[in-house]
Design a protein around this motif. Structure first.
Motif, short mmCIF file in Angstrom:
data_model
loop_
_atom_site.label_atom_id
_atom_site.label_comp_id
_atom_site.label_asym_id
_atom_site.label_seq_id
_atom_site.Cartn_x
_atom_site.Cartn_y
_atom_site.Cartn_z
N LEU A 212 1.30 -0.94 -0.02
CA LEU A 212 -0.07 0.08 -0.26
C LEU A 212 0.75 1.27 -0.08
CD1 LEU A 212 -2.98 -0.41 2.07
CD2 LEU A 212 -3.30 -0.46 0.32
N GLY A 213 1.97 1.46 0.25
CA GLY A 213 3.01 2.37 -0.29
C GLY A 213 2.38 3.07 -1.50
N ARG A 431 -10.78 -1.74 -0.79
CA ARG A 431 -10.60 -2.27 -1.89
C ARG A 431 -9.04 -2.34 -2.67
NH1 ARG A 431 -16.65 -1.71 -4.86
NH2 ARG A 431 -18.28 -2.58 -2.48
N GLU A 432 -8.70 -1.12 -2.90
CA GLU A 432 -6.40 -1.05 -2.97
C GLU A 432 -6.60 -2.33 -2.51
OE1 GLU A 432 -4.59 3.20 -3.86
OE2 GLU A 432 -6.40 3.22 -1.98
N LEU A 436 -3.88 -4.29 -4.48
CA LEU A 436 -2.36 -4.42 -4.06
C LEU A 436 -1.78 -6.24 -3.23
CD1 LEU A 436 -2.40 -0.65 -4.43
CD2 LEU A 436 -1.61 -2.19 -5.57
N THR A 437 -2.42 -6.75 -2.70
CA THR A 437 -2.08 -7.36 -1.69
C THR A 437 -2.25 -9.01 -2.43
OG1 THR A 437 -4.57 -7.45 -0.46
CG2 THR A 437 -2.02 -6.60 0.61
N ALA A 443 -5.56 -9.37 4.64
CA ALA A 443 -5.34 -8.52 5.38
C ALA A 443 -5.98 -7.93 7.02
CB ALA A 443 -6.14 -6.86 4.51
N PRO A 444 -5.43 -6.84 7.30
CA PRO A 444 -6.05 -6.59 8.95
C PRO A 444 -7.53 -7.15 9.04
CG PRO A 444 -4.83 -5.63 8.85
CD PRO A 444 -5.07 -5.83 7.46
#
Length: 447
Positions: A212-213, A431-432, A436-437, A443-444
């Motif tokens: 997410l950077g 949603r991003e 991206l992952t 994700a958390p």
């Protein structure tokens, strides 16, 4: 975004910002739709969080033009925690406990990884506040450093606190600080300068994920998700989604120094201004349309310019081109987002200074915020720039619940409406994160 660390704290006795009277009517219509449909909205959000868990934390910059209330930036590595209303620290602590439980249920300690090479005392105050809040939540907390330190660095802060940044080193697939090796690493570095090898392929949980950077993230992608969600929510409550979502266009590739892509930029700006004018005519709005041209990746309010005509983006002088050519950490700008400009008609009391709300979230919970105020900027200008000052949001009760028996434009209901729009932006970021992952399950979770 909200990582402008060079701001000062305003004396809040002047008063909290108020909307200009002529724009109260349209905003009342928006707020009424939201308050009247609060049960549908909250049910809808719960369903969405089950599908797409929220990022670990975030902040969202909003603009309120009365006839339009929308986000202009979403930051997934927020600073500025020292500017929040500390009366609500218990709410923040509870949200931290929830977020960490979802990220690493067995966590007993947290390691915060901050920005590189910073001595900015306002940012350091934010780090100190973060560490205190994590400690209050029951987690042993240290602050590491990506800088090459040979010993801990100590900073005496204006608040009277002492902040210590520790050298970090990697052992196998874990990052340690003097033998301290917690299961959770909280990233407070937006990776504008690129990926950090030491953070790759860890067995520890890193929140938010390094994907997410800004080396990987796109504002156009974020606001595309936001527009889709605004359409869905607006349909649910019978509201024109334009009232909640800025229009966007993408423009790339562009090289400001070589004057490459100017024609594309001019055409897109012209197209956007025409679309805004059409909407203004439909709603009998008398303001002059403007657009915001910003780097598609990056923060700190860098790489941003405003325009009220297509001619303004052609033939930029060298100073203007230099300002638009690079963002934080010297990252080259080769792609820009063209965003509908939203006026800010909120002003601070008798001084009349322009203000915009910034809301903070941990996991899916709104935990506070502040008004960003600028004494030298106008209602169509970028307030996230040197000289900005902060006024904590005037929460008198819980900042996450409406007051159904009060007027829709009461302080509590207005802040609730801000929270709905901010959570909509957070959901777009969720949603991003999934995009991206590659796997939402990594994700958390928001539970």
């Amino acid at each position: 975004m909200t990582n402008n660390h060079s701001a000062l704290q305003l004396d809040t006795q002047d008063s909290t910002p108020e909307l200009e009277a002529s724009y109260c009517g349209p905003l009342l219509m928006i707020e009424s739709h939201i308050i009247e449909n609060r049960r549908r909205i909250e049910t809808w959000f719960r369903e969405q969080w089950r599908k797409t868990p929220a990022p670990f934390y975030s902040s969202v910059d909003l603009r309120n033009a009365g006839y339009k209330l929308g986000p202009v930036d979403t930051n997934l590595f927020p600073a500025g925690f020292n500017n929040l209303n500390h009366s609500f620290d218990p709410l923040v602590v509870q949200a931290i406990q929830s977020a960490v439980e979802h990220a690493c249920p067995d966590a007993r300690g947290m390691l915060i990884i901050p920005e590189r090479h910073t001595r900015n005392r306002f940012y350091l105050e934010s780090l100190a506040t973060m560490a205190e809040l994590f400690e209050l939540a029951g987690f042993e907390t240290r602050i590491g450093s990506l800088d090459e330190l040979d010993k801990p660095a100590h900073f005496e802060l204006p608040s009277g606190r002492t902040l210590t940044q520790h050298p970090i080193h990697r052992e196998g697939r874990r990052i340690e600080v003097d033998g301290f090796s917690p299961c959770t690493i909280v990233l407070n570095n937006d990776l504008s300068g690129g990926r950090e090898e030491i953070l790759e392929d860890l067995e520890q949980t890193v929140v938010p994920p390094t994907a997410l950077g800004w080396w990987h993230r796109s504002k156009f992608n974020h606001f595309s998700h936001y527009q889709a969600l605004a359409n869905e929510l607006a349909d649910l409550i019978d509201l024109d989604p334009w009232h909640l979502a800025p229009m966007i266009l993408d423009c790339g590739q562009i090289d400001f120094m070589k004057r490459e892509g100017e024609n594309c930029l001019q055409e897109k700006v012209s197209e956007m201004l025409a679309a805004i004018q059409t909407k203004y005519d439909e709603l009998e709005i008398k303001e002059k349309p403007f657009v915001v041209i910003k780097a598609d990746a990056g923060t700190y309010g860098m790489g941003v310019m405003m325009a009220q005509s297509a001619e303004e983006v052609v033939g930029l002088n060298r100073k203007q081109r230099t300002r638009m050519a690079a963002s934080k950490d010297g990252r080259s700008i080769n792609r820009v987002l063209i965003q509908e400009g939203i006026y800010s008609f909120e002003r601070l009391g008798s001084s009349g200074h322009v203000a915009e709300p910034v809301l903070y979230m941990i996991d899916r919970h709104v935990v506070g915020g502040f008004y960003r105020v600028h004494t030298k900027k106008g209602q169509s200008e970028n307030l996230n720039s040197p000289g900005a000052e902060f006024v904590p949001l005037p929460f008198t009760q819980s900042c996450v619940t409406p007051a159904p028996d009060a007027s829709p434009d009461s302080d509590q209901n207005r802040l609730y409406c801000y929270g709905v729009v901010a959570r909509l932006a957070l959901l777009a970021a969720a949603r991003e994160q999934q995009d991206l992952t590659g796997d939402a399950a990594d994700a958390p979770s928001a539970g």
